[in-house]
Design a protein around this motif. Structure first.
Motif, short mmCIF file in Angstrom:
data_model
loop_
_atom_site.label_atom_id
_atom_site.label_comp_id
_atom_site.label_asym_id
_atom_site.label_seq_id
_atom_site.Cartn_x
_atom_site.Cartn_y
_atom_site.Cartn_z
N THR A 79 51.64 5.35 102.68
CA THR A 79 52.26 6.68 102.63
C THR A 79 53.37 6.72 101.59
O THR A 79 53.44 7.64 100.77
N PHE A 80 54.23 5.71 101.60
CA PHE A 80 55.39 5.71 100.71
C PHE A 80 55.00 5.32 99.28
O PHE A 80 55.55 5.85 98.32
N ARG A 81 54.04 4.41 99.15
CA ARG A 81 53.58 4.02 97.81
C ARG A 81 52.96 5.22 97.10
O ARG A 81 53.17 5.43 95.91
N TYR A 82 52.20 6.03 97.84
CA TYR A 82 51.58 7.21 97.25
C TYR A 82 52.65 8.20 96.78
O TYR A 82 52.55 8.77 95.69
N LEU A 83 53.67 8.39 97.60
CA LEU A 83 54.76 9.30 97.23
C LEU A 83 55.47 8.85 95.96
O LEU A 83 55.73 9.64 95.06
N THR A 84 55.78 7.56 95.88
CA THR A 84 56.50 7.06 94.71
C THR A 84 55.61 7.07 93.47
O THR A 84 56.06 7.39 92.37
N LEU A 85 54.34 6.74 93.66
CA LEU A 85 53.42 6.71 92.53
C LEU A 85 53.18 8.11 91.98
O LEU A 85 52.88 8.28 90.79
N SER A 86 53.31 9.12 92.83
CA SER A 86 53.12 10.51 92.40
C SER A 86 54.26 10.99 91.51
O SER A 86 54.12 11.99 90.80
N HIS A 87 55.38 10.29 91.56
CA HIS A 87 56.54 10.68 90.75
C HIS A 87 56.26 10.34 89.28
O HIS A 87 55.81 9.23 88.97
N PRO A 88 56.51 11.27 88.34
CA PRO A 88 56.18 11.05 86.92
C PRO A 88 56.76 9.77 86.33
O PRO A 88 56.09 9.06 85.58
N ILE A 89 58.00 9.45 86.67
CA ILE A 89 58.64 8.24 86.12
C ILE A 89 57.91 6.99 86.60
O ILE A 89 57.60 6.09 85.82
N SER A 90 57.61 6.95 87.90
CA SER A 90 56.94 5.79 88.47
C SER A 90 55.55 5.62 87.89
O SER A 90 55.12 4.52 87.55
N LEU A 91 54.84 6.73 87.76
CA LEU A 91 53.47 6.68 87.25
C LEU A 91 53.42 6.15 85.83
O LEU A 91 52.58 5.33 85.48
N SER A 92 54.37 6.57 85.01
CA SER A 92 54.36 6.17 83.60
C SER A 92 54.76 4.71 83.40
O SER A 92 54.36 4.07 82.43
N ARG A 93 55.55 4.16 84.32
CA ARG A 93 56.07 2.80 84.14
C ARG A 93 55.27 1.71 84.87
O ARG A 93 55.36 0.54 84.51
N SER A 94 54.51 2.10 85.88
CA SER A 94 53.89 1.12 86.76
C SER A 94 52.93 0.17 86.05
O SER A 94 52.97 -1.04 86.26
N ALA A 95 52.05 0.71 85.20
CA ALA A 95 51.06 -0.13 84.53
C ALA A 95 51.74 -1.17 83.64
O ALA A 95 51.35 -2.34 83.62
N ALA A 96 52.78 -0.75 82.92
CA ALA A 96 53.51 -1.67 82.04
C ALA A 96 54.18 -2.78 82.85
O ALA A 96 54.18 -3.95 82.45
N GLU A 97 54.73 -2.41 84.00
CA GLU A 97 55.40 -3.41 84.85
C GLU A 97 54.40 -4.41 85.42
O GLU A 97 54.65 -5.62 85.43
N TYR A 98 53.27 -3.90 85.89
CA TYR A 98 52.24 -4.81 86.40
C TYR A 98 51.71 -5.71 85.28
O TYR A 98 51.41 -6.89 85.50
N SER A 99 51.61 -5.17 84.07
CA SER A 99 51.17 -5.98 82.93
C SER A 99 52.14 -7.13 82.66
O SER A 99 51.72 -8.26 82.37
N GLN A 100 53.44 -6.84 82.76
CA GLN A 100 54.45 -7.89 82.57
C GLN A 100 54.33 -8.97 83.64
O GLN A 100 54.46 -10.16 83.35
N ILE A 101 54.08 -8.54 84.87
CA ILE A 101 53.93 -9.50 85.97
C ILE A 101 52.73 -10.40 85.72
O ILE A 101 52.81 -11.63 85.85
N VAL A 102 51.60 -9.80 85.33
CA VAL A 102 50.38 -10.58 85.10
C VAL A 102 50.54 -11.49 83.88
O VAL A 102 50.04 -12.62 83.87
N LYS A 103 51.27 -11.03 82.88
CA LYS A 103 51.54 -11.87 81.71
C LYS A 103 52.32 -13.12 82.13
O LYS A 103 52.03 -14.24 81.69
N GLY A 104 53.31 -12.93 83.01
CA GLY A 104 54.07 -14.07 83.53
C GLY A 104 53.18 -15.03 84.31
O GLY A 104 53.30 -16.25 84.18
N ILE A 105 52.28 -14.47 85.12
CA ILE A 105 51.35 -15.30 85.89
C ILE A 105 50.44 -16.09 84.95
O ILE A 105 50.23 -17.29 85.12
#
Length: 216
Positions: A161-187
């Motif tokens: 419920t809360f993840r959907y709400l935050t992901l719907s926010h324009p700022i969160s949506l635009s930044r999420s993929a880049a952040e996950y990419s950074q995490i996977v790059k570190g892995i």
């Protein structure tokens, strides 16, 4: 076999209801009537009942004796506690898994990030949410720790419920993929150094968005 099929359908219905709560279609305190939901999802009452049980067990709805099932009212303190646990589990899982994960697991994470970016480009929030849900589970599974995975899965519907709400926010949506990419790059580089900081940024942004919604 029937149990497995019903369980899968019930899980899908439970997630659909959780998203309706996130979208505001279903409001805190609103009663959920089995017959109405059965008509809405065009399915018998048995999987509806099971879906409501799943949601109740994960703290999304509450069953009040002799009154029925209602969308649960939730405080910002409860949201904060949930986010603390989810992100602590995520950090622990990645830390445990970073040295043992396989090339196949990393490639799958990259594939999901590409799929996530495609949904973001098309502004398909619901599809993006489903991809993020799978992506986050894959991160937890890197730990190869069944207890961690089980704890996360038990929390996941409540977090949906809360993840959907935050992901719907324009700022969160635009930044999420880049952040996950950074995490996977570190892995991929087996470098955990920056991952806790990225997770904290995601956590703080999510809580900030939710605080403004809950306290309005």
């Amino acid at each position: 076999m029937e149990k497995t099929v019903n369980g899968t359908v019930a899980q899908q219905i439970a997630e659909a209801i959780a998203i309706q709560i996130a979208e505001g279609t279903l409001m805190p305190g609103q009663k959920l009537v089995e017959t109405d939901l059965s008509k809405e999802f065009n399915i018998s009452r048995s999987p509806i009942r099971e879906a409501l049980f799943i949601l109740e067990s994960q703290g999304v709805v509450e069953k009040i004796p002799r009154r029925g099932v209602f969308v649960k009212e939730i405080s910002f303190k409860e949201i904060s506690d949930l986010y603390d646990v989810v992100y602590t589990i995520t950090e622990l899982a990645i830390n445990r898994g970073i040295m043992i994960c396989t090339r196949e697991q990393i490639d799958e994470l990259k594939r999901l990030i590409d799929e996530m970016q495609a949904t973001i480009d098309k502004r398909e929030v619901k599809k993006c949410h489903l991809v993020v849900e799978e992506l986050h589970l894959r991160l937890i599974q890197l730990s190869n720790n069944n207890v961690l995975i089980d704890v996360y899965q038990r929390l996941n519907m409540r977090w949906t419920t809360f993840r959907y709400l935050t992901l719907s926010h324009p700022i969160s949506l635009s930044r999420s993929a880049a952040e996950y990419s950074q995490i996977v790059k570190g892995i991929e580089n087996k470098d955990f150094t920056e991952i806790p900081g990225i997770l904290q940024i995601k956590k703080k942004r999510g809580m900030s968005i939710l605080e403004s919604i809950v306290r309005d």
